[in-house]
Design a protein around this motif. Structure first.
Motif, PDB file in Angstrom:
ATOM      1  N   UNK A  63     -14.312  -2.270   7.765  1.00 30.74           N
ATOM      2  CA  UNK A  63     -15.334  -2.987   8.541  1.00 30.74           C
ATOM      3  C   UNK A  63     -14.753  -4.240   9.180  1.00 30.74           C
ATOM      4  N   UNK A  64     -13.902  -4.942   8.437  1.00 33.80           N
ATOM      5  CA  UNK A  64     -13.272  -6.145   8.988  1.00 33.80           C
ATOM      6  C   UNK A  64     -12.374  -5.791  10.175  1.00 33.80           C
ATOM      7  N   UNK A  65     -11.652  -4.684  10.069  1.00 32.81           N
ATOM      8  CA  UNK A  65     -10.782  -4.255  11.170  1.00 32.81           C
ATOM      9  C   UNK A  65     -11.618  -3.921  12.408  1.00 32.81           C
ATOM     10  N   UNK A  66     -12.751  -3.266  12.189  1.00 32.85           N
ATOM     11  CA  UNK A  66     -13.618  -2.861  13.297  1.00 32.85           C
ATOM     12  C   UNK A  66     -14.458  -4.017  13.843  1.00 32.85           C
ATOM     13  N   UNK A  67     -14.494  -5.152  13.137  1.00 29.55           N
ATOM     14  CA  UNK A  67     -15.322  -6.258  13.591  1.00 29.55           C
ATOM     15  C   UNK A  67     -16.802  -6.050  13.334  1.00 29.55           C
ATOM     16  N   UNK A  99      -8.312   6.684  15.391  1.00 32.65           N
ATOM     17  CA  UNK A  99      -7.047   7.170  15.971  1.00 32.65           C
ATOM     18  C   UNK A  99      -6.028   6.054  16.175  1.00 32.65           C
ATOM     19  N   UNK A 100      -6.348   4.862  15.664  1.00 33.17           N
ATOM     20  CA  UNK A 100      -5.415   3.741  15.745  1.00 33.17           C
ATOM     21  C   UNK A 100      -4.956   3.346  14.344  1.00 33.17           C
ATOM     22  N   UNK A 101      -4.036   2.393  14.275  1.00 29.73           N
ATOM     23  CA  UNK A 101      -3.631   1.814  12.996  1.00 29.73           C
ATOM     24  C   UNK A 101      -3.761   0.301  13.099  1.00 29.73           C
ATOM     25  N   UNK A 102      -3.812  -0.342  11.946  1.00 29.47           N
ATOM     26  CA  UNK A 102      -3.876  -1.801  11.891  1.00 29.47           C
ATOM     27  C   UNK A 102      -2.670  -2.283  11.099  1.00 29.47           C
ATOM     28  N   UNK A 103      -1.735  -2.947  11.789  1.00 25.33           N
ATOM     29  CA  UNK A 103      -0.464  -3.351  11.165  1.00 25.33           C
ATOM     30  C   UNK A 103       0.206  -2.159  10.504  1.00 25.33           C
ATOM     31  N   UNK A 111       0.823  -1.198   0.000  1.00 24.10           N
ATOM     32  CA  UNK A 111       0.000   0.000   0.000  1.00 24.10           C
ATOM     33  C   UNK A 111       0.862   1.255   0.000  1.00 24.10           C
ATOM     34  N   UNK A 112       0.295   2.327  -0.525  1.00 22.11           N
ATOM     35  CA  UNK A 112       0.948   3.630  -0.451  1.00 22.11           C
ATOM     36  C   UNK A 112       1.002   4.094   1.010  1.00 22.11           C
ATOM     37  N   UNK A 113       1.939   4.959   1.305  1.00 20.06           N
ATOM     38  CA  UNK A 113       2.120   5.407   2.681  1.00 20.06           C
ATOM     39  C   UNK A 113       0.911   6.174   3.201  1.00 20.06           C
ATOM     40  N   UNK A 114       0.186   6.868   2.312  1.00 17.56           N
ATOM     41  CA  UNK A 114      -0.951   7.671   2.765  1.00 17.56           C
ATOM     42  C   UNK A 114      -2.276   6.917   2.642  1.00 17.56           C
TER      43      UNK A 114
END
Length: 243
Positions: A16-20, A58-62, A4-7
Motif C-alpha cells: 500500500x505504501x508503494x502504491x500511495x 508489473x513493476x518493481x520497487x527497488x 529479503x528472499x529473492x522470491x
C-alpha cells in the motif's frame, strides 16, 4: 530494510505504501512480504514473511516485486475497519481499477473478512474525489444515513453548474466535506488568494441554497469524522436522518 528472499514481494501495508494508498492511521514500522517458497508465516525483526502467492504489479520497487493495487486494497479491506476499507477501495477505483476486478479478488480470497469487504464495495464509488469524502461515505453508512448521490450537479438558468459532494434527493439536503486545505493549499487555490477562495465558496454556497429542491446545506469537517457520535449529533442537528 531487512534483507529479503529473492522470491519475496511486498504485500499488505508495505505494498500500500508503494502504491500511495491513503491511510487514516500511522504507517506501521513492520515490513510485510509474501514468499511463495515458504510453507508457513515467519517473523523476523521488523519483518513478517507470509507464506503464499499474490497478484503482482508489473513493476518493481527497488528491485522487489509488489502486490497489485487491486489485491492490496482488498487485503487491507479484509483486515481493517469499514472506513479503512472504503478509503482504500475508493483510491483503487480512482486509479482506474474496475469494481469487477475488486469483486473477483474478494470472491477468491475466502470468507475471512469477506463481509466487511462486500459492505465496503457497496459503499465505494470512484466519484468520491478525496479521502475525506470516502471517509464520510463510510461513516454515513455506519450511521444508517439515507442513500446519497456523490458529485451531484445543479445547473442554473444562467448555465452556471455547481457540483456538490453529496446530495440527498429525498430530503433536499446537500452535504459538503470541507477542510482548510481548500483555502490554504496552493495546488487547490490555483493562483487565487485565500480570501478570494473563501469569498467564491460563500457565493457558491448561496447559489446552491437557492436551487430548486435544496432545503438544507451541511458542511462536514475532519473532526466530525474522527468520532461517530460527534458526526451523528452534527447530522441530526441538520435534519439528516441517521440511527
Amino acid at each position: 530494510m531487512p534483507i529479503l528472499r529473492l522470491d519475496a514481494a511486498f504485500a499488505l501495508d508495505s505494498a500500500a505504501a508503494v502504491h500511495g494508498v491513503p491511510r487514516l492511521t500511522p504507517w506501521p514500522e513492520r515490513v510485510h512480504v509474501v514468499v511463495p517458497s515458504l510453507d508457513h508465516t515467519a517473523q523476523r525483526v521488523g519483518l513478517t514473511l507470509h507464506a503464499g502467492t499474490t497478484r503482482l504489479d508489473d513493476r518493481t520497487f527497488h528491485g522487489v516485486a509488489f502486490a497489485s493495487l487491486a489485491q492490496t486494497v482488498v487485503e487491507l479491506g479484509r483486515r481493517g475497519d469499514l472506513a479503512t476499507a472504503v478509503v482504500s477501495l475508493d483510491h483503487a477505483l480512482r486509479k482506474g481499477v474496475s469494481i469487477d476486478e475488486l469483486q473477483a479478488i474478494a470472491d477468491e480470497v475466502g470468507p475471512w473478512g469477506g463481509m466487511r469487504v462486500e459492505h465496503a464495495l457497496d459503499i465505494s464509488d470512484a466519484r468520491h474525489e478525496s479521502v475525506g469524502e470516502s471517509f464520510f461515505a463510510a461513516r454515513a453508512a455506519e450511521l444508517g444515513c439515507p442513500d446519497m448521490e456523490p458529485q451531484h450537479e445543479f445547473r442554473g438558468v444562467d448555465g452556471v453548474v455547481d457540483r456538490v459532494d453529496f446530495w440527498l434527493p429525498e430530503h433536499g439536503i446537500v452535504i459538503e466535506f470541507d477542510g482548510r486545505a481548500k483555502y490554504e493549499d496552493p495546488s487547490m487555490l490555483r493562483g487565487k488568494r485565500p480570501a478570494d477562495a473563501l469569498w467564491d465558496e460563500k457565493r457558491r454556497e448561496d447559489r446552491i441554497r437557492s436551487r430548486h429542491g435544496v432545503r438544507g446545506f451541511v458542511r462536514v469537517y475532519w473532526e466530525h469524522l474522527r468520532s461517530k457520535e460527534r458526526l451523528r449529533a452534527h447530522l441530526r442537528h441538520h435534519r439528516v436522518p441517521c440511527r
